[in-house]
Design an enzyme around this catalytic site. Sequence first.
Site, PDB file in Angstrom:
ATOM      1  N   ARG A  31     -15.195  12.368   7.150  1.00 34.77           N
ATOM      2  CA  ARG A  31     -13.732  13.159   7.245  1.00 34.77           C
ATOM      3  C   ARG A  31     -13.267  14.009   6.317  1.00 34.77           C
ATOM      4  O   ARG A  31     -12.902  15.223   6.393  1.00 34.77           O
ATOM      5  CB  ARG A  31     -12.566  12.273   7.415  1.00 34.77           C
ATOM      6  CG  ARG A  31     -12.403  11.404   8.951  1.00 34.77           C
ATOM      7  CD  ARG A  31     -11.736  10.240   8.572  1.00 34.77           C
ATOM      8  NE  ARG A  31     -10.325  10.558   8.509  1.00 34.77           N
ATOM      9  CZ  ARG A  31      -9.485   9.787   7.869  1.00 34.77           C
ATOM     10  NH1 ARG A  31      -9.761   8.474   7.324  1.00 34.77           N
ATOM     11  NH2 ARG A  31      -8.367  10.054   7.642  1.00 34.77           N
ATOM     12  N   HIS A  75       0.840  -1.119   0.094  1.00 37.39           N
ATOM     13  CA  HIS A  75      -0.038  -0.046   0.029  1.00 37.39           C
ATOM     14  C   HIS A  75       0.973   1.287   0.262  1.00 37.39           C
ATOM     15  O   HIS A  75       1.886   1.404   0.842  1.00 37.39           O
ATOM     16  CB  HIS A  75      -0.918   0.196   1.120  1.00 37.39           C
ATOM     17  CG  HIS A  75      -1.767   1.042   1.393  1.00 37.39           C
ATOM     18  ND1 HIS A  75      -3.119   1.019   0.540  1.00 37.39           N
ATOM     19  CD2 HIS A  75      -1.689   2.397   1.742  1.00 37.39           C
ATOM     20  CE1 HIS A  75      -3.660   2.418   0.864  1.00 37.39           C
ATOM     21  NE2 HIS A  75      -2.964   3.067   1.366  1.00 37.39           N
ATOM     22  N   SER A 120      -7.883   3.873   8.960  1.00 33.02           N
ATOM     23  CA  SER A 120      -8.633   3.744   7.557  1.00 33.02           C
ATOM     24  C   SER A 120      -8.076   2.771   6.643  1.00 33.02           C
ATOM     25  O   SER A 120      -8.439   1.895   6.015  1.00 33.02           O
ATOM     26  CB  SER A 120      -8.640   5.115   7.046  1.00 33.02           C
ATOM     27  OG  SER A 120      -9.103   5.094   5.790  1.00 33.02           O
ATOM     28  N   ASP A 168     -15.357   2.478   6.788  1.00 38.09           N
ATOM     29  CA  ASP A 168     -14.524   3.347   6.477  1.00 38.09           C
ATOM     30  C   ASP A 168     -15.022   4.269   5.360  1.00 38.09           C
ATOM     31  O   ASP A 168     -14.728   5.247   5.372  1.00 38.09           O
ATOM     32  CB  ASP A 168     -13.160   2.648   6.012  1.00 38.09           C
ATOM     33  CG  ASP A 168     -12.147   3.643   5.273  1.00 38.09           C
ATOM     34  OD1 ASP A 168     -11.621   4.632   6.180  1.00 38.09           O
ATOM     35  OD2 ASP A 168     -11.780   3.827   4.354  1.00 38.09           O
TER      36      ASP A 168
HETATM   37  N1  URA Z   1      -5.914   6.584   2.508  1.00 40.45           N
HETATM   38  C1  URA Z   1      -7.030   5.791   3.109  1.00 40.45           C
HETATM   39  O1  URA Z   1      -7.381   4.987   2.589  1.00 40.45           O
HETATM   40  N2  URA Z   1      -7.378   6.654   4.286  1.00 40.45           N
HETATM   41  C2  URA Z   1      -6.829   7.666   4.942  1.00 40.45           C
HETATM   42  O2  URA Z   1      -7.265   8.163   5.789  1.00 40.45           O
HETATM   43  C3  URA Z   1      -5.852   8.262   4.155  1.00 40.45           C
HETATM   44  C4  URA Z   1      -5.341   7.717   3.265  1.00 40.45           C
END
Ligand code: URA
Length: 430
Positions: free
Chosen positions: A169, A83, A184, A162
């Site tokens: 957010r 990631h 997240s 999320d």
């Molecule tokens: N990528 C995500 O998936 N979540 C975040 O909060 C920031 C970057």
Amino acid sequence: VKVDRADFRDAIRRARSGTSRPDDMVWVAEGAASGSLPDYQLAAWLMAVYIRGLDDGLTVALTRAMAASGGDPARHPGRVDKHSTGGVGDKTTLVVAPLVASFGVPVAKMSGRGLGHTGGTLDKLESIPGFDVHLSRERLAALVQEVGVAVAAQSGELAPADGRLYALRDATATVEALPLIASSIMAKKLAGGAPALVLDVKVGRGAFMPDLESARALARLMVHIGREAGLAARALLTNMDQPLGWAVGNAVEVNEAVDTLRGQGPPDFVELVVAVAQAMLAVAGVNATPEAVRARLDSGRAYDQFQRWIVAQGGRGDAFDGQGHLPLADRRRVVEAPSSARVARVDPIGVGEAALHLGAGRLHKDDRVDPAVGVRVLVKVGQQVDRGDPVAEVYARVDRAAEAAVRRLEAAFGWGEPDRVWPTVLDRLE
Ligand code: URA
């Protein structure tokens, strides 16, 4: 758990005073995923957490609850996942996925689309005609079995808590909080069943985390969450103070990925690819030296793996020319150095926005991206140039867009002594 709105006021009070309990995390995740908590209560809770923070134990509890919000974790068809926290010119997955697979370590990855100045892996892959990112779980697993690598679109069912919290957010200026970012990202990785994970945490002007200390704290927290959940995880802190490699766009980034897979990549990008691939192999239990990883690029073995993957996932091999390149838009412009000087700054956000406004990204969530437009930044911070040297190229559809991109790129450069020149890899957490 059934979440009661009146009771949830107590959870907000606790978040406000920094006395949250693990159960509160379960409430939030359940209430977000099921819809039983309204936006205003979740938004108030998010702001309280943004200001007061969460300790590591609560962050782990929140991540677990979010990961479980879509049901049991999926069976992951690969042996390792990666990631990146996102940046400009970040086409790393296109190269490391087949590169790692060429060592016999299967790679399966869920990716997202670009938003704002950052590009998305799915958009880049979709610039290959025929390439299909909408894979069922069964198809993803079958492809990984068959060719050792597959990349699919992340579905909304993965950690649905999320999806809701992230949108809130974004709308309430509570994105940039370490426990919220870490939970997240890691909730989606845990929900996807990742067996081992390498995190590429970007640092600098073009990243969520502008300085090394905050990036290191984020990386530590994510590695800690992963380990608490039984996941072998490592993190790299890498340079996003200027764009990665040369190419920024979609097809233009695929072309650079192909060049890299054929041993002709930009030096900074090659260095990153080797570091990420080596870390992915290590967490999957395979020891390989950087030289051995790099040799896969030079030998063409990783490129063979890439070609098999692209075709297996529906991509048309005949879309690439003799050099392995996709066609680019034909209104070209060159940006020239205004004087003889060192490159002091290449602002990744400015470069990303130049590509975005050409049509390479989305200004609104539902915009279509244009695969063939983009830019190439030909110089790196610290490099000496002569007046008139080409420092960037623009690939546009129409003249007006090309001119606008030139102006944006000109503004993204600074000339003179750089105040900092960072290496590609700033730190490693193992
Ligand atoms: N990528 C995500 O998936 N979540 C975040 O909060 C920031 C970057």
